[in-house]
Write a protein that holds these residues in place. Structure first.
Motif, PDB file in Angstrom:
ATOM      1  N   ALA A 142       0.830  -1.202   0.000  1.00 28.09           N
ATOM      2  CA  ALA A 142       0.000   0.000   0.000  1.00 28.09           C
ATOM      3  C   ALA A 142       0.868   1.257   0.000  1.00 28.09           C
ATOM      4  N   CYS A 143       1.933   1.235   0.789  1.00 30.72           N
ATOM      5  CA  CYS A 143       2.850   2.383   0.815  1.00 30.72           C
ATOM      6  C   CYS A 143       3.540   2.574  -0.534  1.00 30.72           C
ATOM      7  N   VAL A 180       2.480   1.637  -3.562  1.00 34.13           N
ATOM      8  CA  VAL A 180       1.525   2.127  -4.566  1.00 34.13           C
ATOM      9  C   VAL A 180       1.173   3.586  -4.309  1.00 34.13           C
ATOM     10  N   THR A 181       0.954   3.948  -3.060  1.00 30.09           N
ATOM     11  CA  THR A 181       0.638   5.336  -2.722  1.00 30.09           C
ATOM     12  C   THR A 181       1.805   6.257  -3.079  1.00 30.09           C
ATOM     13  N   ALA A 182       3.009   5.844  -2.768  1.00 26.12           N
ATOM     14  CA  ALA A 182       4.185   6.662  -3.073  1.00 26.12           C
ATOM     15  C   ALA A 182       4.351   6.839  -4.575  1.00 26.12           C
ATOM     16  N   ALA A 189       1.999   6.650  -6.870  1.00 30.64           N
ATOM     17  CA  ALA A 189       0.914   7.503  -7.358  1.00 30.64           C
ATOM     18  C   ALA A 189       1.189   8.972  -7.042  1.00 30.64           C
ATOM     19  N   MET A 190       1.675   9.243  -5.850  1.00 30.08           N
ATOM     20  CA  MET A 190       1.978  10.628  -5.480  1.00 30.08           C
ATOM     21  C   MET A 190       3.145  11.167  -6.309  1.00 30.08           C
ATOM     22  N   GLN A 191       4.141  10.346  -6.572  1.00 27.31           N
ATOM     23  CA  GLN A 191       5.259  10.803  -7.389  1.00 27.31           C
ATOM     24  C   GLN A 191       4.822  11.056  -8.816  1.00 27.31           C
TER      25      GLN A 191
END
Length: 185
Positions: free
Chosen positions: A157-158, A160-162, A164-166
């Motif tokens: 999850a971290c 994928v979130t990272a 997506a944010m990048q």
């Protein structure tokens, strides 16, 4: 999936740099042709034809298609100078000198803009390289960061979130740079 996202960002970055470089090379070649034609006219030679069309085919090559609006604007200015010369009889050397000075001024503005935007480009590059540095530091400390990111639900999850944010930050930065340079032609 993560590797594909980072590879896509790298491809987009490289492609944009190549497009800008090709556009500047094409404008420099047009400037050389305009300068040579103007020098020939000052020396009394008759113009052979439009310097914007010399050595080009009827269909543009891929480099010209991707060169962007800068080269198209330069070519349009040269075409307008030739139409004015033919329609109104305005001295061609005067028109070519004005086109040349306008194109050189545009080059100077684009160069200044590139210097001012270099900080934004450097920031984007650093932000893209930070995850690699974080993984390296984690591996150096012996925490097995890749295993944690790829084999635990919280790590996935971290990751994928990272990513997506990048990607969002990368696209946002690219949009800001495009907005700043869109009117500079």
């Amino acid at each position: 999936m993560l590797a594909a996202a980072y590879a896509a960002m790298a491809v987009v970055t490289v492609r944009r740099r190549l497009v800008r470089r090709d556009a500047e090379r094409l404008v420099a070649a047009l400037l050389d042709a305009v300068d040579a034609t103007a020098e020939g006219l000052r020396a009394g030679a008759l113009p052979d034809g439009d310097p914007a069309r010399e050595g080009t085919r009827s269909r543009p090559d891929p480099a010209e298609r991707w060169a962007g609006a800068v080269a198209h604007v330069a070519r349009a200015r040269l075409d307008a100078a030739y139409r004015l010369h033919e329609a109104l009889g305005v001295p061609l050397v005067d028109l070519l000198e004005r086109v040349e000075s306008d194109l050189r001024a545009g080059q100077a503005v684009r160069a200044g803009m590139a210097v001012q935007l270099s900080a934004a480009h450097a920031t984007a590059a650093v932000l893209l390289l930070l995850p690699v540095a974080g993984l390296w530091v984690g591996a150096a400390l012996g925490t097995r960061p890749l295993w944690l990111l790829l084999h635990t639900p919280l790590g996935a999850a971290c990751a994928v979130t990272a990513a997506a944010m990048q990607c969002g930050g990368f696209l946002w930065t690219a949009r800001m740079v495009h907005a700043a340079t869109a009117e500079v032609r």
